[in-house]
Design a protein around this motif. Structure first.
Motif, PDB file in Angstrom:
ATOM      1  N   ASP A  72     -12.474  37.273 -30.678  1.00  0.00           N
ATOM      2  CA  ASP A  72     -12.397  36.138 -31.616  1.00  0.00           C
ATOM      3  C   ASP A  72     -12.007  36.714 -32.974  1.00  0.00           C
ATOM      4  O   ASP A  72     -12.837  37.065 -33.767  1.00  0.00           O
ATOM      5  CB  ASP A  72     -13.779  35.467 -31.693  1.00  0.00           C
ATOM      6  CG  ASP A  72     -13.688  34.185 -32.554  1.00  0.00           C
ATOM      7  OD1 ASP A  72     -14.703  33.528 -32.767  1.00  0.00           O
ATOM      8  OD2 ASP A  72     -12.563  33.908 -33.020  1.00  0.00           O
ATOM      9  N   HIS A  73     -10.685  36.902 -33.220  1.00  0.00           N
ATOM     10  CA  HIS A  73     -10.302  37.546 -34.491  1.00  0.00           C
ATOM     11  C   HIS A  73     -10.085  36.472 -35.551  1.00  0.00           C
ATOM     12  O   HIS A  73      -9.852  35.303 -35.235  1.00  0.00           O
ATOM     13  CB  HIS A  73      -9.037  38.380 -34.286  1.00  0.00           C
ATOM     14  CG  HIS A  73      -7.855  37.530 -33.920  1.00  0.00           C
ATOM     15  ND1 HIS A  73      -7.004  37.022 -34.859  1.00  0.00           N
ATOM     16  CD2 HIS A  73      -7.424  37.053 -32.724  1.00  0.00           C
ATOM     17  CE1 HIS A  73      -6.060  36.300 -34.279  1.00  0.00           C
ATOM     18  NE2 HIS A  73      -6.295  36.281 -33.004  1.00  0.00           N
ATOM     19  N   SER A  74     -10.136  36.883 -36.852  1.00  0.00           N
ATOM     20  CA  SER A  74     -10.032  35.858 -37.909  1.00  0.00           C
ATOM     21  C   SER A  74      -8.613  35.295 -37.907  1.00  0.00           C
ATOM     22  O   SER A  74      -7.656  36.009 -37.635  1.00  0.00           O
ATOM     23  CB  SER A  74     -10.344  36.481 -39.273  1.00  0.00           C
ATOM     24  OG  SER A  74      -9.140  37.020 -39.774  1.00  0.00           O
ATOM     25  N   ILE A  75      -8.532  34.042 -38.147  1.00  0.00           N
ATOM     26  CA  ILE A  75      -7.214  33.398 -38.157  1.00  0.00           C
ATOM     27  C   ILE A  75      -6.943  32.822 -39.533  1.00  0.00           C
ATOM     28  O   ILE A  75      -7.870  32.554 -40.305  1.00  0.00           O
ATOM     29  CB  ILE A  75      -7.116  32.305 -37.082  1.00  0.00           C
ATOM     30  CG1 ILE A  75      -8.005  31.101 -37.437  1.00  0.00           C
ATOM     31  CG2 ILE A  75      -7.453  32.821 -35.703  1.00  0.00           C
ATOM     32  CD1 ILE A  75      -7.720  29.899 -36.568  1.00  0.00           C
ATOM     33  N   THR A  76      -5.660  32.639 -39.832  1.00  0.00           N
ATOM     34  CA  THR A  76      -5.257  32.043 -41.113  1.00  0.00           C
ATOM     35  C   THR A  76      -4.746  30.626 -40.865  1.00  0.00           C
ATOM     36  O   THR A  76      -3.837  30.430 -40.053  1.00  0.00           O
ATOM     37  CB  THR A  76      -4.148  32.874 -41.774  1.00  0.00           C
ATOM     38  OG1 THR A  76      -4.602  34.223 -41.844  1.00  0.00           O
ATOM     39  CG2 THR A  76      -3.841  32.352 -43.177  1.00  0.00           C
ATOM     40  N   LEU A  77      -5.386  29.665 -41.522  1.00  0.00           N
ATOM     41  CA  LEU A  77      -4.988  28.256 -41.391  1.00  0.00           C
ATOM     42  C   LEU A  77      -4.414  27.785 -42.722  1.00  0.00           C
ATOM     43  O   LEU A  77      -5.068  27.906 -43.765  1.00  0.00           O
ATOM     44  CB  LEU A  77      -6.210  27.400 -41.034  1.00  0.00           C
ATOM     45  CG  LEU A  77      -6.031  25.883 -41.086  1.00  0.00           C
ATOM     46  CD1 LEU A  77      -5.148  25.414 -39.926  1.00  0.00           C
ATOM     47  CD2 LEU A  77      -7.378  25.160 -41.048  1.00  0.00           C
ATOM     48  N   GLY A  78      -3.195  27.254 -42.680  1.00  0.00           N
ATOM     49  CA  GLY A  78      -2.586  26.691 -43.890  1.00  0.00           C
ATOM     50  C   GLY A  78      -2.796  25.181 -43.873  1.00  0.00           C
ATOM     51  O   GLY A  78      -2.377  24.521 -42.920  1.00  0.00           O
ATOM     52  N   PHE A  79      -3.506  24.632 -44.876  1.00  0.00           N
ATOM     53  CA  PHE A  79      -3.770  23.191 -44.901  1.00  0.00           C
ATOM     54  C   PHE A  79      -3.077  22.563 -46.108  1.00  0.00           C
ATOM     55  O   PHE A  79      -3.362  22.909 -47.262  1.00  0.00           O
ATOM     56  CB  PHE A  79      -5.273  22.897 -44.972  1.00  0.00           C
ATOM     57  CG  PHE A  79      -5.577  21.457 -44.635  1.00  0.00           C
ATOM     58  CD1 PHE A  79      -5.332  20.442 -45.562  1.00  0.00           C
ATOM     59  CD2 PHE A  79      -6.055  21.109 -43.391  1.00  0.00           C
ATOM     60  CE1 PHE A  79      -5.559  19.107 -45.237  1.00  0.00           C
ATOM     61  CE2 PHE A  79      -6.278  19.781 -43.052  1.00  0.00           C
ATOM     62  CZ  PHE A  79      -6.040  18.771 -43.985  1.00  0.00           C
ATOM     63  N   ALA A  80      -2.143  21.642 -45.829  1.00  0.00           N
ATOM     64  CA  ALA A  80      -1.434  20.938 -46.915  1.00  0.00           C
ATOM     65  C   ALA A  80      -2.101  19.580 -47.111  1.00  0.00           C
ATOM     66  O   ALA A  80      -1.857  18.629 -46.354  1.00  0.00           O
ATOM     67  CB  ALA A  80       0.039  20.764 -46.540  1.00  0.00           C
ATOM     68  N   GLN A  81      -3.003  19.494 -48.106  1.00  0.00           N
ATOM     69  CA  GLN A  81      -3.751  18.253 -48.325  1.00  0.00           C
ATOM     70  C   GLN A  81      -2.864  17.250 -49.058  1.00  0.00           C
ATOM     71  O   GLN A  81      -2.026  17.616 -49.886  1.00  0.00           O
ATOM     72  CB  GLN A  81      -5.029  18.544 -49.137  1.00  0.00           C
ATOM     73  CG  GLN A  81      -5.918  17.348 -49.391  1.00  0.00           C
ATOM     74  CD  GLN A  81      -6.420  16.680 -48.109  1.00  0.00           C
ATOM     75  OE1 GLN A  81      -5.631  16.093 -47.370  1.00  0.00           O
ATOM     76  NE2 GLN A  81      -7.712  16.762 -47.823  1.00  0.00           N
ATOM     77  N   VAL A  82      -3.040  15.973 -48.787  1.00  0.00           N
ATOM     78  CA  VAL A  82      -2.130  14.953 -49.335  1.00  0.00           C
ATOM     79  C   VAL A  82      -2.347  14.720 -50.829  1.00  0.00           C
ATOM     80  O   VAL A  82      -1.381  14.591 -51.601  1.00  0.00           O
ATOM     81  CB  VAL A  82      -2.269  13.613 -48.556  1.00  0.00           C
ATOM     82  CG1 VAL A  82      -3.704  13.068 -48.655  1.00  0.00           C
ATOM     83  CG2 VAL A  82      -1.267  12.577 -49.044  1.00  0.00           C
ATOM     84  N   LEU A 141      -5.548  26.425 -48.713  1.00  0.00           N
ATOM     85  CA  LEU A 141      -5.478  24.975 -48.914  1.00  0.00           C
ATOM     86  C   LEU A 141      -4.707  24.659 -50.191  1.00  0.00           C
ATOM     87  O   LEU A 141      -5.037  25.164 -51.255  1.00  0.00           O
ATOM     88  CB  LEU A 141      -6.885  24.358 -48.976  1.00  0.00           C
ATOM     89  CG  LEU A 141      -6.918  22.818 -49.004  1.00  0.00           C
ATOM     90  CD1 LEU A 141      -8.025  22.287 -48.112  1.00  0.00           C
ATOM     91  CD2 LEU A 141      -7.074  22.295 -50.430  1.00  0.00           C
ATOM     92  N   LYS A 142      -3.659  23.869 -50.019  1.00  0.00           N
ATOM     93  CA  LYS A 142      -2.827  23.488 -51.176  1.00  0.00           C
ATOM     94  C   LYS A 142      -2.794  21.970 -51.252  1.00  0.00           C
ATOM     95  O   LYS A 142      -2.843  21.294 -50.223  1.00  0.00           O
ATOM     96  CB  LYS A 142      -1.403  24.028 -50.973  1.00  0.00           C
ATOM     97  CG  LYS A 142      -1.301  25.553 -51.039  1.00  0.00           C
ATOM     98  CD  LYS A 142      -0.749  25.973 -52.400  1.00  0.00           C
ATOM     99  CE  LYS A 142      -0.734  27.483 -52.588  1.00  0.00           C
ATOM    100  NZ  LYS A 142       0.334  28.121 -51.786  1.00  0.00           N
ATOM    101  N   ASN A 143      -2.702  21.420 -52.483  1.00  0.00           N
ATOM    102  CA  ASN A 143      -2.724  19.967 -52.651  1.00  0.00           C
ATOM    103  C   ASN A 143      -1.371  19.441 -53.102  1.00  0.00           C
ATOM    104  O   ASN A 143      -0.772  19.972 -54.025  1.00  0.00           O
ATOM    105  CB  ASN A 143      -3.793  19.604 -53.698  1.00  0.00           C
ATOM    106  CG  ASN A 143      -4.236  18.184 -53.481  1.00  0.00           C
ATOM    107  OD1 ASN A 143      -3.396  17.283 -53.514  1.00  0.00           O
ATOM    108  ND2 ASN A 143      -5.506  17.998 -53.212  1.00  0.00           N
ATOM    109  N   ALA A 144      -0.905  18.394 -52.467  1.00  0.00           N
ATOM    110  CA  ALA A 144       0.444  17.870 -52.763  1.00  0.00           C
ATOM    111  C   ALA A 144       0.445  16.732 -53.769  1.00  0.00           C
ATOM    112  O   ALA A 144       1.511  16.148 -54.030  1.00  0.00           O
ATOM    113  CB  ALA A 144       1.083  17.393 -51.450  1.00  0.00           C
ATOM    114  N   GLU A 185       7.241  21.137 -49.041  1.00  0.00           N
ATOM    115  CA  GLU A 185       7.433  22.492 -49.605  1.00  0.00           C
ATOM    116  C   GLU A 185       6.230  23.383 -49.296  1.00  0.00           C
ATOM    117  O   GLU A 185       6.374  24.553 -48.951  1.00  0.00           O
ATOM    118  CB  GLU A 185       7.656  22.403 -51.118  1.00  0.00           C
ATOM    119  CG  GLU A 185       9.090  22.040 -51.468  1.00  0.00           C
ATOM    120  CD  GLU A 185      10.070  22.666 -50.462  1.00  0.00           C
ATOM    121  OE1 GLU A 185      10.783  21.892 -49.761  1.00  0.00           O
ATOM    122  OE2 GLU A 185      10.044  23.919 -50.299  1.00  0.00           O
ATOM    123  N   ILE A 186       5.051  22.806 -49.382  1.00  0.00           N
ATOM    124  CA  ILE A 186       3.835  23.594 -49.092  1.00  0.00           C
ATOM    125  C   ILE A 186       3.866  24.069 -47.630  1.00  0.00           C
ATOM    126  O   ILE A 186       3.593  25.238 -47.328  1.00  0.00           O
ATOM    127  CB  ILE A 186       2.576  22.743 -49.370  1.00  0.00           C
ATOM    128  CG1 ILE A 186       2.419  22.474 -50.866  1.00  0.00           C
ATOM    129  CG2 ILE A 186       1.321  23.425 -48.801  1.00  0.00           C
ATOM    130  CD1 ILE A 186       1.342  21.439 -51.210  1.00  0.00           C
TER     131      ILE A 186
END
Ligand code: AHR
Length: 627
Positions: A336-346, A373-376, A385-386
């Motif tokens: 169970d290795h660490s994963i990177t999740l990209g979240f583009a919040q609205v 986590l980036k906010n649009a 773009e995010i």
């Protein structure tokens, strides 16, 4: 008298009933009866029939998963295609004192009320085939409209632009899965008049029925059909046999289910007896896994788990079987290795959104997921773009809450080409190719709209009720769905009229501004405000007060989200009713992202369970509301 002793007595009673049941219906129980001291839960499984390969596979998958849990006992019943018998089976299982019912059904119209009654007493999982409404704990199965729609697209591709005539072979009538499949198939085909459905046969999911009926229809037909769509592979095989017997050629057959067994869909495709089938997972394994979570009172149990179907034909069957083989072993031993999740919040438009973002941030920490986590700021171009940025950064998984339903094909195709799976959070999108996204986790917005309207039509008796609708962001899934569901119920209640719908954006400020406009225009003629979210409703309340009217009494107000802000307004009588939209999607998103990276198949849709709140109910719950 503790559970073990209860089980002792039940066992005695059971053998009596088993004898009776054996007389009237088929039944079986797993696990060694003598092992009573380990039993924590007794689950009842009610099957409509075990004549179909798909139902038999479902029971096998249930048993394989049950075998992993020593502390549960399962009683299986088989109604042998008799609705009356299935109703009796469910009743008898109830008398056994089962802790949870798993039920798969044929006849949804007759079984829905029986299941609703059961649900009042114990948890109920509806498996594989749906019931109308929401009176159950959890539905696990496919989206049958989607299967029909995909079958129609496959038929149109196979026949080409010249079109052709088609015979549809349905399973049974008054079964939701047959109706939904047929609806998806016919509505999609009817968009192009070149494709004509010449006959619709009903063959009870049975091979021989399909063969006999098709022979009868075709032997007197000068022009045989170009294509046959059978709702399951058994009937597709029946169609193949009929065509063989009549010496007909070049008729394409499409089946469904894709069971990997003798005379199952995969074998029929390999033997070129049928051209296409659709893998329809039974959900047996998931049903037992969720049954245990429900019985152990795990917090977040979804309302619907929609499993993904895979279209299999002679061009991709080899790959599918190879991938399946690899997948079975691929995540064995994978750490169970660490994963990177990209979240583009609205955006940050509402209380719901703030709670949603917080849930994602906290769940990522909890799960050890590295979250970008980036906010649009409610700007679709910025959100695109995010996502592009995340693709460049080669994140493991991308998730986003789409501002609106359209305009995502291009960037999602880039993510797919980069091999990065995409999870839709909270809101769905409208794209032709559903393989551009892997899973949706969120609400059923249409049902939210229905719930708002159901309360109103049950609450309000007087003639000519005038409603102001404050809509959310145009072309966004929540605004579209909530409007559709609300209007669907209003259409059955002509004395309720929407005076005007105002275009909003889910913010307090715009909600207030729109309500001011409405009051200037309609003043005291307004009876009800239907706001697509709490923030706009609270804005409307302020505008109504400034106009000199009493929110909650002079004008009734209904909102969606049911955040703490709404609870306060409900408990002060300024808001009348609120429909929950659950923002706490973080834990499920992290679980799905991790499963994806481990190479596990995850559900196509996970629909959250949601409630509604009157003023009284909010008063009781307000302390518990933490967002
Ligand atoms: O997508 C869900 C909606 O988005 C919520 O109901 C609303 O508050 C938010 O803006």
């Amino acid at each position: 008298m503790n559970k073990k002793m209860i089980f002792g007595t039940v066992l005695l009673g059971t053998s009596m009933c088993l004898f009776l049941l054996y007389m009237f219906g088929q039944t079986e129980m797993n696990g060694s009866a003598s092992n009573q001291q380990e039993v924590d839960y007794v689950i009842g499984v009610s099957q409509p029939n075990l004549l179909e390969p798909w139902q038999v596979l479902m029971n096998e998958e249930l048993k394989n998963e049950v075998a992993k849990h020593e502390n549960i006992r399962v009683i299986y019943t088989d109604a042998a295609q008799s609705t009356e018998q299935q109703i009796r089976d469910i009743q008898t299982l109830k008398e056994y004192g089962i802790d949870l019912l798993i039920v798969s059904i044929d006849n949804s119209s007759d079984l829905t009320p029986v299941i609703s009654d059961m649900y009042k007493e114990i948890p109920v999982i509806v498996l594989g085939r749906g019931v109308t409404g929401y009176n159950y704990t959890l539905y696990i199965g496919s989206d049958y409209y989607f299967i029909g729609e995909t079958a129609a697209k496959a038929a149109m591709n196979l026949l080409g632009n010249k079109g052709g005539s088609i015979v549809e072979i349905q399973g049974i009538t008054n079964a939701l899965q047959a109706e939904e499949r047929s609806k998806g198939f016919q509505e999609t085909l009817h968009k192009n008049p070149a494709y004509k459905i010449s006959d619709v046969l009903v063959a009870n999911w049975q091979r021989d029925d399909a063969e006999d009926q098709l022979k009868q229809v075709l032997q007197h037909r000068d022009n045989p059909p170009d294509l046959i769509y059978a709702h399951n592979d058994a009937m597709a095989l029946g169609a193949y046999r009929a065509i063989q017997a009549l010496g007909l050629k070049d008729i394409i057959i499409i089946g469904s289910d894709g069971v990997n067994k003798h005379n199952g869909g995969l074998q029929l495709v390999q033997e070129k007896k049928i051209y296409t089938t659709f893998i329809t997972p039974t959900g047996g394994k998931e049903a037992i896994q969720y049954a245990i979570e429900i019985l152990e009172k795990k917090e977040v149990i979804p309302k619907k788990i929609i499993l993904r179907n895979h279209e299999i034909n002679e061009t991709n069957i080899k790959n599918y079987l190879k991938e399946k083989e690899v997948a079975v072993h691929s995540h064995e031993g994978v750490k169970d290795h660490s994963i990177t999740l990209g979240f583009a919040q609205v955006g940050n438009e509402s209380e719901f959104r703030a709670a949603n973002t917080q849930s994602i941030v906290e769940a990522a920490k909890e799960a050890g997921v590295e979250l970008l986590l980036k906010n649009a700021d409610n700007d679709q171009e910025k959100q695109i773009e995010i996502i592009r940025e995340f693709i460049k950064q080669k994140v493991d998984v991308i998730a986003f809450s789409p501002k609106v339903e359209h305009g995502w094909e291009e960037v999602l195709r880039e993510a797919k080409e980069a091999g990065i799976p995409v999870i839709l959070s909270d809101r769905e999108i409208n794209v032709k190719d559903s393989s551009l996204w892997t899973s949706f986790i969120g609400s059923d917005f249409v049902e939210e709209g229905r719930r708002a309207a159901r309360w109103l039509v049950n609450e309000e008796a007087s003639e000519g009720v005038h409603i102001i609708e404050l809509e959310g962001t145009r072309n966004s899934a929540p605004a579209e769905g909530r409007k559709q569901g609300f209007e669907e119920i209003l259409a059955e209640n002509p004395n309720f009229k929407i005076l005007e719908s105002y275009q909003g954006d889910f913010t307090h400020e715009i909600g207030k501004k729109m309500m001011k406009n409405a009051l200037d225009q309609y003043g005291k003629d307004i009876d009800v405000v239907y706001a697509h979210n709490d923030d706009m409703a609270i804005g409307a309340i302020e505008a109504i007060e400034e106009f000199g009217l009493q929110p909650g009494s002079d004008i009734r107000i209904i909102s969606i989200d049911a955040t703490k802000k709404a609870f306060r307004a409900l408990s002060t009588g300024k808001l009348n009713f609120s429909v929950e939209c659950n923002p706490l999607l973080g834990p499920q998103i992290m679980k799905s992202a991790k499963d994806l990276v481990l190479g596990k198949e995850i559900p196509m849709k996970i629909i959250t369970a949601e409630r509604t709140f009157t003023q009284e109910e909010a008063g009781k719950e307000i302390k518990k509301r933490n967002y």
